[in-house]
Design an enzyme around this catalytic site. Sequence first.
Site, PDB file in Angstrom:
ATOM      1  N   LYS A   1       0.861  -1.175   0.000  1.00  0.00           N
ATOM      2  CA  LYS A   1       0.000   0.000   0.000  1.00  0.00           C
ATOM      3  C   LYS A   1       0.901   1.231   0.000  1.00  0.00           C
ATOM      4  O   LYS A   1       1.653   1.461   0.939  1.00  0.00           O
ATOM      5  CB  LYS A   1      -0.910   0.058   1.218  1.00  0.00           C
ATOM      6  CG  LYS A   1      -1.809   1.303   1.230  1.00  0.00           C
ATOM      7  CD  LYS A   1      -2.196   1.719   2.627  1.00  0.00           C
ATOM      8  CE  LYS A   1      -2.886   3.078   2.642  1.00  0.00           C
ATOM      9  NZ  LYS A   1      -2.011   4.204   2.239  1.00  0.00           N
TER      10      LYS A   1
ATOM     11  N   GLU B   1       6.694  15.776  17.372  1.00  0.00           N
ATOM     12  CA  GLU B   1       7.263  15.713  16.027  1.00  0.00           C
ATOM     13  C   GLU B   1       6.471  16.640  15.103  1.00  0.00           C
ATOM     14  O   GLU B   1       5.278  16.447  14.892  1.00  0.00           O
ATOM     15  CB  GLU B   1       7.220  14.277  15.491  1.00  0.00           C
ATOM     16  CG  GLU B   1       7.881  14.123  14.140  1.00  0.00           C
ATOM     17  CD  GLU B   1       7.873  12.682  13.647  1.00  0.00           C
ATOM     18  OE1 GLU B   1       8.863  12.273  13.033  1.00  0.00           O
ATOM     19  OE2 GLU B   1       6.869  11.983  13.874  1.00  0.00           O
TER      20      GLU B   1
ATOM     21  N   GLY C   1       5.740   4.974   9.316  1.00  0.00           N
ATOM     22  CA  GLY C   1       4.778   6.060   9.417  1.00  0.00           C
ATOM     23  C   GLY C   1       4.653   6.564  10.838  1.00  0.00           C
ATOM     24  O   GLY C   1       5.595   6.487  11.628  1.00  0.00           O
ATOM     25  N   SER C   2       3.467   7.016  11.193  1.00  0.00           N
ATOM     26  CA  SER C   2       3.242   7.659  12.486  1.00  0.00           C
ATOM     27  C   SER C   2       3.011   6.644  13.597  1.00  0.00           C
ATOM     28  O   SER C   2       2.588   5.505  13.359  1.00  0.00           O
ATOM     29  CB  SER C   2       2.027   8.586  12.403  1.00  0.00           C
ATOM     30  OG  SER C   2       0.822   7.830  12.324  1.00  0.00           O
TER      31      SER C   2
ATOM     32  N   GLY D   1       0.911   3.115  13.727  1.00  0.00           N
ATOM     33  CA  GLY D   1       1.651   1.922  14.119  1.00  0.00           C
ATOM     34  C   GLY D   1       0.939   1.136  15.200  1.00  0.00           C
ATOM     35  O   GLY D   1       0.886  -0.099  15.174  1.00  0.00           O
TER      36      GLY D   1
ATOM     37  N   CYS E   1      11.810  11.408   9.336  1.00  0.00           N
ATOM     38  CA  CYS E   1      11.471  10.861  10.654  1.00  0.00           C
ATOM     39  C   CYS E   1      12.596  11.049  11.668  1.00  0.00           C
ATOM     40  O   CYS E   1      12.350  11.164  12.873  1.00  0.00           O
ATOM     41  CB  CYS E   1      11.116   9.384  10.533  1.00  0.00           C
ATOM     42  SG  CYS E   1      12.343   8.411   9.632  1.00  0.00           S
TER      43      CYS E   1
ATOM     44  N   GLU F   1       8.741   1.279  11.749  1.00  0.00           N
ATOM     45  CA  GLU F   1       9.694   2.387  11.781  1.00  0.00           C
ATOM     46  C   GLU F   1       8.857   3.651  11.891  1.00  0.00           C
ATOM     47  O   GLU F   1       8.171   4.039  10.943  1.00  0.00           O
ATOM     48  CB  GLU F   1      10.561   2.390  10.521  1.00  0.00           C
ATOM     49  CG  GLU F   1      11.811   3.244  10.659  1.00  0.00           C
ATOM     50  CD  GLU F   1      11.628   4.644  10.121  1.00  0.00           C
ATOM     51  OE1 GLU F   1      11.329   5.546  10.944  1.00  0.00           O
ATOM     52  OE2 GLU F   1      11.776   4.848   8.911  1.00  0.00           O
TER      53      GLU F   1
END
Length: 507
Positions: free
Chosen positions: A201, A408, A254-255, A259, A311, A277
């Site tokens: 995806k 972040e 991603g975030s 996650g 990131c 990650e």
Amino acid sequence: CNHFFAPLLSFSPKTMAEISIKAGPKTVSLNGGLFIDGKFVESAEKKKMDVINPATGGKVCQISEGGPKDVDAAVAAAKAAYVTWGALPSNTRADWVRKLADGIRKHSEEFAHVEALDNGKTVKDSSAVDVPLTINTFQFYAELAGNLKGVTYETDPSDFSFTRREPIGVCGAIIPWNFPLLMLAWKVAPCLACGNTLVLKSSEKTPLSALLFAKLCHEIGLPNGVFNLVSGFGPTVGAPLASHKDVLKIAFTGSGPTGRTIMKLAAESNLKRVTLELGGKSPNIIFDDADLDVAVAGAAVGIFFNHGQVCCAGSRIFVQEGVYDEFVKRFVARAKTIKLGDQFAPDTNQGPQVDEIQFKKILGYIEEGKKQGAKVECGGERVGTQGYFISPTLFTNVSDDHTCAKEEIFGPVACALKFKTEEEVIARANDSAYGLAAAVFTKDLSRALRVQRQLHAGTVWVNCYNAFDVRVPFGGYKESGFGREMSEYAIDNFTQIKAVRIAVAPK
């Protein structure tokens, strides 16, 4: 394409025609369909979604938007393909992965321009960083595929014991929008090299480079179903993929909130393996004895590369009090030299943020910083009236509990924080939920070695920042995730260990 099996789709989707898109000075042809079982097809619900150029806010094209039925079809194709792909000799799989590396190299200009158009990064950066690192990743795992090893054990004279690495089966991967092509490579290359099949995806914000990669898979004849691509949104593609019971592994970048959702879906379905990650709020520590020219350059790369949409961005810049004022002066001067503009212009240093959502989020963080008393030394505002451009920003007068120093931001926004002692800065640097990366700038090697041991981060750079090589692992501590991308360690993400013990008959 080669056919391992008869099509297993539960519906008969229409084959999609190619479209041409204008990516700066280049016209690139790709297919906007879903790539399932070696064919570009429209989605089961025939939905479409827009692709936006972040430099203008205008529509580039429309592509197919997948849904749960499309995920089911892609997983079925991957499951059938695995029967043959997983049993191939490793050197044969290595040849296929090498063909992918060669194909990206052959079409490197198209990939670089599509990546710049989709994400907003400069074509200079996509040409010099994203595409070469992508090629290196596929080349590295092509070489590694033919050298997967087990271990023999000295147990007892009456038996022979050994282990072998085996593929997991059907894997799913969900990638972000900040490095679409490179994140694809970090997932696809080791996954296929180890003998798995994959359903990917891509991000709904940046789907084009994955579609161009799917076109490459079709052109080189990669066996049907080995790689499948379902473009779409998290709730309708990502969630069905993470919860699918025929998917045995999910890899996500991603975030943190997403996650957590993926872990929950994986646990509630079939306890599939998960690697994550996630985000970061990385400390960049600059000591009094650092070479300030090197430190300023490194800090600028650490926060402004890819418009701060990294990131591991060094968004917390800790500067020892003896050089703090001089560092801020030089850093601001450097930030003001960064030219914003069209991502295809040769003199542009920074393009737009990825979309309006991210643009407004970053500006919101900047306003919150001002309200909490932080001082804007440079930037802090929109540039122009078209597109999603934000000027490189530095805050001073920031405390560790300010929102801009804790959360972040994922944009070109840094905080300069003053410290006195080594012990103090280590404690403050580690006082974060994240642990993805950190950096230390000093001329004292003993100090560098001493400090890196105490930093809670998966990567520590010394006198540099954002230095990546496929041979070196990357991943986080704490809420920055688990599992390692790149290097031989990534093989652990896509293999499982089988122990074999054979009784040896006595003479």
